[in-house]
Design a protein around this motif. Structure first.
Motif, mmCIF file in Angstrom:
data_model
loop_
_atom_site.group_PDB
_atom_site.id
_atom_site.type_symbol
_atom_site.label_atom_id
_atom_site.label_comp_id
_atom_site.label_asym_id
_atom_site.label_seq_id
_atom_site.Cartn_x
_atom_site.Cartn_y
_atom_site.Cartn_z
ATOM 1 N N SER A 31 0.826 -1.209 0.000
ATOM 2 C CA SER A 31 0.000 0.000 0.000
ATOM 3 C C SER A 31 0.860 1.260 0.000
ATOM 4 C CB SER A 31 -0.928 0.010 1.221
ATOM 5 O OG SER A 31 -1.533 1.276 1.381
ATOM 6 N N ALA A 32 0.712 2.056 -1.044
ATOM 7 C CA ALA A 32 1.449 3.322 -1.120
ATOM 8 C C ALA A 32 0.971 4.298 -0.056
ATOM 9 C CB ALA A 32 1.290 3.934 -2.510
ATOM 10 N N ASP A 33 -0.333 4.274 0.252
ATOM 11 C CA ASP A 33 -0.860 5.160 1.291
ATOM 12 C C ASP A 33 -0.243 4.835 2.649
ATOM 13 O OD1 ASP A 33 -2.457 6.660 -0.368
ATOM 14 O OD2 ASP A 33 -4.244 5.432 -0.062
ATOM 15 N N LYS A 34 -0.166 3.548 2.982
ATOM 16 C CA LYS A 34 0.413 3.166 4.264
ATOM 17 C C LYS A 34 1.914 3.462 4.288
ATOM 18 C CE LYS A 34 -3.069 -0.262 5.461
ATOM 19 N NZ LYS A 34 -3.392 -1.692 5.656
ATOM 20 N N MET A 35 2.562 3.239 3.166
ATOM 21 C CA MET A 35 3.977 3.576 3.090
ATOM 22 C C MET A 35 4.197 5.060 3.372
ATOM 23 S SD MET A 35 6.590 3.417 -0.149
ATOM 24 C CE MET A 35 8.212 4.177 -0.031
ATOM 25 N N SER A 36 3.317 5.901 2.838
ATOM 26 C CA SER A 36 3.453 7.346 3.036
ATOM 27 C C SER A 36 3.440 7.699 4.516
ATOM 28 C CB SER A 36 2.335 8.079 2.293
ATOM 29 O OG SER A 36 2.424 9.471 2.508
ATOM 30 N N THR A 37 2.502 7.103 5.271
ATOM 31 C CA THR A 37 2.433 7.354 6.713
ATOM 32 C C THR A 37 3.658 6.795 7.417
ATOM 33 O OG1 THR A 37 0.018 7.298 6.648
ATOM 34 C CG2 THR A 37 1.053 6.992 8.797
ATOM 35 N N TYR A 38 4.070 5.610 7.026
ATOM 36 C CA TYR A 38 5.265 4.975 7.595
ATOM 37 C C TYR A 38 6.477 5.891 7.427
ATOM 38 C CZ TYR A 38 8.520 1.101 8.609
ATOM 39 O OH TYR A 38 9.486 0.285 9.155
ATOM 40 N N VAL A 39 6.676 6.374 6.195
ATOM 41 C CA VAL A 39 7.831 7.209 5.899
ATOM 42 C C VAL A 39 7.782 8.524 6.666
ATOM 43 C CG1 VAL A 39 8.991 8.503 4.058
ATOM 44 C CG2 VAL A 39 8.231 6.152 3.652
ATOM 45 N N GLU A 40 6.583 9.082 6.837
ATOM 46 C CA GLU A 40 6.427 10.313 7.623
ATOM 47 C C GLU A 40 6.958 10.129 9.040
ATOM 48 O OE1 GLU A 40 4.938 13.506 7.491
ATOM 49 O OE2 GLU A 40 5.171 13.392 5.320
ATOM 50 N N ASN A 41 6.790 8.934 9.570
ATOM 51 C CA ASN A 41 7.167 8.688 10.964
ATOM 52 C C ASN A 41 8.560 8.091 11.144
ATOM 53 O OD1 ASN A 41 4.699 9.201 12.900
ATOM 54 N ND2 ASN A 41 3.828 8.306 11.038
ATOM 55 N N TYR A 42 9.031 7.327 10.154
ATOM 56 C CA TYR A 42 10.279 6.591 10.356
ATOM 57 C C TYR A 42 11.318 6.800 9.262
ATOM 58 C CZ TYR A 42 7.105 4.065 13.445
ATOM 59 O OH TYR A 42 6.179 3.745 14.397
ATOM 60 N N GLY A 43 10.951 7.487 8.190
ATOM 61 C CA GLY A 43 11.857 7.566 7.056
ATOM 62 C C GLY A 43 11.650 6.383 6.123
ATOM 63 N N GLY A 44 12.163 6.494 4.911
ATOM 64 C CA GLY A 44 11.861 5.468 3.922
ATOM 65 C C GLY A 44 13.044 4.802 3.280
ATOM 66 N N ASP A 45 14.239 4.964 3.843
ATOM 67 C CA ASP A 45 15.420 4.413 3.185
ATOM 68 C C ASP A 45 15.416 2.892 3.160
ATOM 69 O OD1 ASP A 45 15.693 4.601 5.989
ATOM 70 O OD2 ASP A 45 17.856 4.322 5.846
ATOM 71 N N HIS A 46 14.665 2.257 4.047
ATOM 72 C CA HIS A 46 14.647 0.795 4.122
ATOM 73 C C HIS A 46 13.275 0.220 3.766
ATOM 74 C CE1 HIS A 46 13.163 2.369 7.906
ATOM 75 N NE2 HIS A 46 12.456 1.257 8.000
ATOM 76 N N PHE A 47 12.361 1.057 3.276
ATOM 77 C CA PHE A 47 11.008 0.585 2.963
ATOM 78 C C PHE A 47 10.951 0.132 1.510
ATOM 79 C CE2 PHE A 47 6.629 0.562 4.588
ATOM 80 C CZ PHE A 47 5.958 0.204 3.447
ATOM 81 N N TYR A 48 10.419 -1.076 1.290
ATOM 82 C CA TYR A 48 10.338 -1.658 -0.047
ATOM 83 C C TYR A 48 8.865 -1.816 -0.414
ATOM 84 C CZ TYR A 48 11.979 -4.460 -3.994
ATOM 85 O OH TYR A 48 12.270 -4.923 -5.257
ATOM 86 N N LEU A 49 8.368 -0.955 -1.282
ATOM 87 C CA LEU A 49 6.969 -0.980 -1.712
ATOM 88 C C LEU A 49 6.812 -1.982 -2.851
ATOM 89 C CD1 LEU A 49 4.132 0.387 -1.463
ATOM 90 C CD2 LEU A 49 4.878 1.945 -3.283
ATOM 91 N N GLU A 50 6.179 -3.122 -2.538
ATOM 92 C CA GLU A 50 6.058 -4.161 -3.567
ATOM 93 C C GLU A 50 5.113 -5.269 -3.104
ATOM 94 O OE1 GLU A 50 5.725 -5.212 -6.553
ATOM 95 O OE2 GLU A 50 7.734 -4.460 -7.090
#
Length: 385
Positions: A31-50
């Protein structure tokens, strides 16, 4: 203490683990929407959207190595009573099989995590007569894990009724130093007796499942019940919403809700209104004999939060007293508080996305409890080997 989380959502498993020292090194969700919230709180350098199946197909290239813990709060859609009950054969809940395939590949690469923690609804224990969870335990046993299953209700920690199943699998050589393992020569009742006094953590239903599949790699954690919860529904309410806010329902909308209540629930609501003091309750719409009914809860606990796939899935707050009645939906921030989330956690600006963010997430204090009494002690045991 490195961990990777599958089906990360907005990061509430991470929220519960990081508070006790775990470091998230990789996270995945579709979910791109959930990723967006995740990144807002923790950053996204280790998040893999797939898609998890694509991750499974390229696991060696995608996943970091030498990770101690994998977590997976896989979709509950096909396991929930409110869902199709297709179980692990369903398209959504069946994504657990992708995680199991990843574990098989990791075993071949000699890079298995030492712990795997799965989380889902209580329906995981009854799906296909219990066969889904047993097949999962069988696969984990074949991979060399020892498995315990803990049943934790969010109501033990926050004022929300949210029973959930946590399956914790530990590599056998470490498990033997901390867990009470079921050995083939052990009588089941003797092995189980020490923990049979905690029906809130392991139900009779679970006991029967294990007893009928003794040959699998079962172990037991000595996990205590949390301290008695003191918070109630009134502790999570946003009191600064003004009376003239558009969030409060109109008379027509309130009357429609009242028309959906049976006499017993109407009587409870009237008693609240007749009191000189304001009190609060929640209402959830349910289908009863094909009719939508509004059911009032006044025990200081909200019902189980859900994602807002329809208007009936959103939980309603009632405030009554002095002859007055106010009705509105619980807010996303109130949802977050019911999940034990700190107020500094950044929620989506869009209200509906806020409901989605919290409606299918985990209760943070439940994760903290399991970390303290199971995951961290296992990690410490591993350092002694």
């Amino acid at each position: 203490m490195r961990f990777a989380e599958f089906f990360a959502g907005v990061g509430l498993v991470r929220e519960g683990l990081e508070s006790s020292g775990w470091q998230c090194v990789w996270a995945n969700d579709i979910s791109a929407d959930k990723m967006s919230t995740y990144v807002e709180n923790y950053g996204g350098d280790h998040f893999y959207l797939e898609d998890i199946w694509k991750v499974a197909a390229e696991a060696d290239d995608i996943l970091p190595k030498n990770v101690f813990l994998y977590t997976a709060s896989f979709p509950c859609t096909d396991l929930s009573v409110a869902g199709s009950r297709a179980g692990l054969a369903g398209a959504e809940s069946g994504t657990l099989n992708a995680v199991l395939n990843i574990l098989k590949e990791k075993k071949l690469a000699n890079d298995l995590p030492k712990i795997v923690m799965l989380e889902n609804v209580s329906g995981f224990l009854t799906s296909h007569g219990g066969r889904d969870v047993i097949e999962t335990v069988k696969t984990l046993s074949e991979l060399g894990f020892v498995v315990d299953i803990i049943e934790l209700d969010a109501a033990l920690f926050t004022p929300q009724s949210r029973p959930r199943v946590f399956l914790i699998a530990v590599i056998k050589d470490i498990a033997s130093k901390f867990m009470l393992l079921k050995k083939s020569e052990d009588l089941f009742d003797t092995w189980w007796q020490r923990y049979d006094e905690q029906p809130k953590l392991r139900s009779t239903k679970l006991k029967k499942l294990i007893a009928s599949n003794e040959q699998l790699n079962w172990g037991l954690f000595d996990i205590p019940l949390p301290k008695q919860r003191t918070s109630t529904l009134e502790d999570i309410i946003e009191y600064d919403i003004p009376n003239d806010s558009s969030l409060w329902w109109s008379d027509d909308r309130k009357n429609h809700l009242l028309a959906q209540m049976n006499p017993a629930h109407l009587a409870k609501l009237q008693a609240m209104m007749d009191s000189e003091l304001f009190s609060y309750g929640t209402v959830f719409r349910r289908m009863r004999a094909g009719v939508s009914m509004a059911e009032l809860r006044t025990d200081g606990i909200a019902g189980c939060l859900r994602t807002p796939r329809g208007g009936s899935s959103k939980q309603i707050l009632v405030r009554a007293g002095n002859g007055e009645l106010g009705v509105r939906l619980l807010t996303p921030r109130e949802y977050a508080r019911l999940q034990g989330v700190r107020d500094s956690f950044i929620l989506p600006n869009n209200i509906n996305k806020g409901y989605f963010a919290m409606g299918d997430a985990v209760c943070v204090p439940a994760i903290e409890h399991l970390s303290k009494h199971a995951l961290i002690p296992i990690f410490k045991c591993s350092q002694l080997t």
